[in-house]
Design an enzyme around this catalytic site. Structure first.
Site, mmCIF file in Angstrom:
data_model
loop_
_atom_site.group_PDB
_atom_site.id
_atom_site.type_symbol
_atom_site.label_atom_id
_atom_site.label_comp_id
_atom_site.label_asym_id
_atom_site.label_seq_id
_atom_site.Cartn_x
_atom_site.Cartn_y
_atom_site.Cartn_z
ATOM 1 N N CYS A 174 26.229 -41.549 -13.930
ATOM 2 C CA CYS A 174 26.987 -41.063 -15.167
ATOM 3 C C CYS A 174 27.454 -39.551 -15.089
ATOM 4 O O CYS A 174 26.617 -38.734 -14.157
ATOM 5 C CB CYS A 174 25.941 -41.080 -16.526
ATOM 6 N N HIS A 175 28.727 -39.062 -15.322
ATOM 7 C CA HIS A 175 29.162 -37.759 -15.309
ATOM 8 C C HIS A 175 28.893 -36.922 -16.205
ATOM 9 O O HIS A 175 29.411 -35.605 -16.153
ATOM 10 C CB HIS A 175 30.591 -37.937 -14.673
ATOM 11 N N HIS A 211 22.743 -40.310 -21.589
ATOM 12 C CA HIS A 211 23.472 -39.830 -22.742
ATOM 13 C C HIS A 211 22.413 -39.190 -23.678
ATOM 14 O O HIS A 211 22.870 -38.567 -24.697
ATOM 15 C CB HIS A 211 23.973 -41.065 -23.667
#
Length: 450
Positions: A174-175, A211
């Site tokens: 994930c960036h 997240h």
């Protein structure tokens, strides 16, 4: 394995977004070449990407040469693959409409709806059977392959791969942390008067879950950035901060970072995801209603935007085939190719990954998919141990880990009651009455996807 005969199986190979990014990055890397097997339930989309990939690979500036093949079955795509990349969209736009907008009937607003909250849970229920099947197929056709998952809900999907095939070698990428490094670089430039050339010059220690990721150490050239960030967060707590002020209003993907700053002031850790993701893990402090969202200077991602965004990507893909469109090879900023290089033993890499907890975060559940830094080298991913998460943050993170685990278990054992209980325990949903939460679960048809 030879670096000029690599086989990559791309599950979701009809992707309009991620596929193009990967193609550009592979074309710019001279040390790798081979075959990309594009598999997608939309075979026509995979065939389109075959044509696009071929054009990109044949570009005069392309130094990495790849053969792209649209493959009709997942079995054939996976057979003898060295690497597997998973980037799929679990469900239809009709599903996403119900995920995101139906809960608004009960006063629940979601800024993304793909990880937690009612939309994230409903999407998880759809995704788990798909990822069980993918994991089982990997076990049969390429059990030694390294698997890189980009699909949300990241933690649920990656955990399910390990449920299907415990010996799988899978990571989730994930960036979101990269964007926080950019923010810290901007802060260093403002408060230290320096020019940070590369976001990787900001060294961070990462902890948490996808997240809902947190940074507990951050340095620039051995300068501790936490005292600076405390001042920075206080300075911009009410106005927000962007390198270009006001840019947050231009796109749903932009924010003013006010949620990040508020979380830092409450918990003294640097939240390392976009505001629209972070907000969904909390009670509806930031998502009370659309006006509250606007006041915190981020966005609700509507179905209308998603449809238009897909149409835009399709249009961009079509333009690749026109005579007056020139392909410009530019790096995407993602690290997928760097991960391939590291796993092949060409150059080591330290980056954040989602990986089963083997003790890298001592006070989170074992085997839960957690996000930390890892040292990636030849055929090896070694998570970097971090300090324990402070209790007040660990309590919030644990709630989501256990909820996600309950959803996975509910789907695998066909236990609707367990799924319902996990649903009503989510912080966004727990803000309404229990009876309304149960009604929402039934009316959203959360369980019919199983």
């Amino acid at each position: 394995m030879a670096t000029d005969t690599i086989k990559i199986a791309y599950i979701g190979g009809g992707s309009q977004g991620w596929a193009r990014r990967l193609m550009y990055d592979l074309a710019l890397e001279p040390r790798l070449s081979g075959t990309i097997a594009l598999y997608d339930i939309n075979h026509d989309a995979a065939k389109t990407n075959q044509r696009i990939g071929t054009l990109i690979s044949n570009h005069p500036d392309a130094t990495g040469k790849w053969t792209y093949e649209a493959i009709p079955t997942i079995e054939e795509a996976l057979k003898d693959a060295d690497f597997v990349i998973i980037s799929i969209l679990p469900g239809t736009f009709a599903d996403m409409a119900k995920d995101v907008h139906f809960p608004e009937k009960y006063g629940i607003y979601q800024s993304v709806g793909d990880t937690v909250g009612p939309g994230g849970i409903r999407r998880a229920v759809r995704s788990i059977p798909l990822f069980m099947e993918i994991g089982e197929q990997i076990k049969l056709h390429c059990p030694d392959a390294w698997v890189i998952n980009y699909t949300n809900p990241m933690s649920v999907c990656t955990r399910t791969l390990y449920k299907a095939f415990p010996q799988i070698k899978a990571i989730g990428c994930c960036h979101e942390v990269f964007e926080t490094q950019h923010l810290l670089a901007n802060m260093a430039e403002e408060m230290l008067g320096v020019t940070v050339e590369n976001r990787k010059d900001i060294k961070v220690s990462v902890t948490g879950i996808n997240h809902f990721t947190w940074i507990n150490e951050a340095t620039y050239q051995n300068i501790d950035l936490f005292p600076l960030y405390a001042k920075f967060a206080e300075k911009y707590a009410h106005t927000g901060f962007e390198k270009e002020q006001g840019k947050w209003e231009e796109s749903v993907f932009h924010s003013s970072n006010r949620v990040k700053f508020d979380l830092f002031q409450k918990y003294r850790l640097i939240a390392a995801a976009g505001d629209r993701h972070l907000a969904e893990f909390m009670p509806p402090v930031y998502l009370k209603n659309p006006q509250t969202v606007h006041d915190w200077k981020f966005h609700l991602t509507t179905l209308d935007f998603r449809v238009k965004d897909q149409q835009r990507k399709i249009s961009e893909n079509e333009k690749v085939f026109t005579d007056d469109t020139r392909i410009v090879l530019e790096p995407s900023g993602e690290e997928g190719v760097e991960i391939l290089l590291a796993l092949l033993g060409i150059e080591d890499l330290v980056t954040n990954v989602n990986f089963p907890n083997k003790g890298q975060i001592q006070n989170l559940p074992k085997d839960a998919i957690v996000e930390t830094n890892a040292l990636i080298r030849k055929n090896s991913v070694q998570p970097v141990r971090t300090n324990d998460i402070p209790l007040n943050v660990a309590n919030m993170v644990n709630r989501h880990i256990l909820n996600q685990e309950a959803v996975i278990q509910a789907v695998l054992t066909e236990d609707k009651n367990l799924a319902r209980n996990a649903f009503v325990n989510d912080p966004l949903i727990a803000a309404i009455s229990y009876d309304n939460a149960v009604s929402l679960f039934e009316e959203m048809d959360v369980w019919q996807q199983n």
